[in-house]
Design a protein around this motif. Structure first.
Motif, PDB file in Angstrom:
ATOM      1  N   MET A   1       0.849  -1.191   0.000  1.00 26.81           N
ATOM      2  CA  MET A   1       0.000   0.000   0.000  1.00 26.81           C
ATOM      3  C   MET A   1       0.889   1.246   0.000  1.00 26.81           C
ATOM      4  SD  MET A   1      -3.205  -0.820  -0.029  1.00 26.81           S
ATOM      5  CE  MET A   1      -4.016   0.639   0.629  1.00 26.81           C
ATOM      6  N   PRO A   2       0.693   2.168  -0.947  1.00 26.58           N
ATOM      7  CA  PRO A   2       1.474   3.404  -0.924  1.00 26.58           C
ATOM      8  C   PRO A   2       1.067   4.286   0.247  1.00 26.58           C
ATOM      9  CG  PRO A   2      -0.221   3.522  -2.615  1.00 26.58           C
ATOM     10  CD  PRO A   2      -0.251   2.125  -2.079  1.00 26.58           C
ATOM     11  N   VAL A   3       2.046   5.027   0.768  1.00 28.31           N
ATOM     12  CA  VAL A   3       1.745   5.999   1.818  1.00 28.31           C
ATOM     13  C   VAL A   3       0.948   7.156   1.240  1.00 28.31           C
ATOM     14  CG1 VAL A   3       2.777   7.598   3.487  1.00 28.31           C
ATOM     15  CG2 VAL A   3       3.808   5.348   3.097  1.00 28.31           C
ATOM     16  N   ALA A   4       1.266   7.531   0.003  1.00 27.13           N
ATOM     17  CA  ALA A   4       0.559   8.620  -0.673  1.00 27.13           C
ATOM     18  C   ALA A   4       0.709   8.410  -2.169  1.00 27.13           C
ATOM     19  CB  ALA A   4       1.117   9.980  -0.256  1.00 27.13           C
ATOM     20  N   ARG A   5      -0.186   9.030  -2.919  1.00 24.16           N
ATOM     21  CA  ARG A   5      -0.096   8.974  -4.373  1.00 24.16           C
ATOM     22  C   ARG A   5      -0.707  10.237  -4.951  1.00 24.16           C
ATOM     23  NH1 ARG A   5      -4.484   5.442  -3.281  1.00 24.16           N
ATOM     24  NH2 ARG A   5      -6.438   6.157  -4.226  1.00 24.16           N
ATOM     25  N   THR A   6      -0.282  10.592  -6.139  1.00 26.76           N
ATOM     26  CA  THR A   6      -0.859  11.720  -6.839  1.00 26.76           C
ATOM     27  C   THR A   6      -0.604  11.522  -8.325  1.00 26.76           C
ATOM     28  OG1 THR A   6      -1.046  14.140  -6.861  1.00 26.76           O
ATOM     29  CG2 THR A   6       1.166  13.218  -6.768  1.00 26.76           C
ATOM     30  N   VAL A   7      -1.184  12.392  -9.131  1.00 27.25           N
ATOM     31  CA  VAL A   7      -1.059  12.307 -10.585  1.00 27.25           C
ATOM     32  C   VAL A   7      -0.376  13.573 -11.089  1.00 27.25           C
ATOM     33  CG1 VAL A   7      -2.303  12.073 -12.777  1.00 27.25           C
ATOM     34  CG2 VAL A   7      -3.146  10.893 -10.734  1.00 27.25           C
ATOM     35  N   THR A   8       0.607  13.410 -11.952  1.00 23.05           N
ATOM     36  CA  THR A   8       1.315  14.553 -12.507  1.00 23.05           C
ATOM     37  C   THR A   8       0.487  15.189 -13.620  1.00 23.05           C
ATOM     38  OG1 THR A   8       2.438  13.357 -14.295  1.00 23.05           O
ATOM     39  CG2 THR A   8       3.453  13.274 -12.103  1.00 23.05           C
TER      40      THR A   8
END
Length: 217
Positions: A1-8
């Motif tokens: 599980m990622p700690v955080a994610r976002t989209v560029t």
């Protein structure tokens, strides 16, 4: 599980993961070789309701470790959108690493149906202004306004079997989805707002409009 994610802005997915995770180890081992990967995202309703999974998405593409000058830019993007304490350690011991998924294919199966999504559409999409507030707002509506939510059934016209319970299931800038259960079969209904809402103040006015319409006012 990622700690955080976002989209560029280009539509790549940036993931902050533990340096000991399988994804981090695989990306480090692959170096510059193509490493195919799939991210599965499960959307679970934040309220107590049968069949709480609202949808799933699969993003397939090529996974690499974020390196060099890109690290600062990606860390700033993550910090701006998903501030987490682990970002503070990115320039120290490598306990957390950033990975980039270059998305090649997307499929979604949710309350609206199943379909493929063009990666360019992901890059062009803007975050829904209600996304960061949805959990709190749905829980508040379910706890404090369940009777008024149930009254929205009147906007659907005559139905067989009286709805006895109603739970707000999903909320976005365009409307509210409610799950009704009663003597008949459970069903979901979508209630569109008069106009897209931009913030919580807009949402409050939109909900008052829906409640007034359900009450015949």
């Amino acid at each position: 599980m990622p700690v955080a994610r976002t989209v560029t802005p280009d539509g790549d997915v940036i993931l902050l993961v533990s340096g000991e995770s399988a994804a981090a180890r695989a990306a480090a081992y692959a170096q510059d070789d193509d490493l195919t990967a799939v991210i599965q995202i499960t959307d679970v309703a934040p309220v107590s309701v049968p069949h709480r999974i609202r949808g799933r998405a699969w993003l397939a593409g090529w996974l690499t470790r974020v390196r060099g000058d890109d690290r600062a830019a990606c860390a700033a993007l993550l910090a701006a959108r998903r501030p987490v304490g682990e970002l503070l350690g990115l320039h120290g011991p490598p306990s957390y690493v950033m990975l980039r998924l270059e998305v090649g294919e997307i499929s979604v199966d949710d309350l609206w149906g199943a379909e493929h999504v063009d990666p360019d559409d992901l890059a062009a999409a803007e975050p829904d202004p209600m996304a960061d507030h949805e959990t709190e707002l749905l829980q508040h509506l379910a706890a404090a306004h369940r009777d008024r939510i149930a009254d929205l059934c009147a906007l659907l016209g005559p139905r067989e079997g009286a709805a006895v319970t109603a739970v707000p299931l999903a909320l976005d800038r365009l409307g509210l989805r409610v799950r009704f259960t009663g003597e008949g079969s459970p069903f979901d209904a979508r209630f569109d707002f008069p106009a897209p809402v931009r913030d919580v103040c807009d949402l409050r006015r939109a909900m008052h409009t829906l409640f007034a319409a359900a009450a015949g006012g």
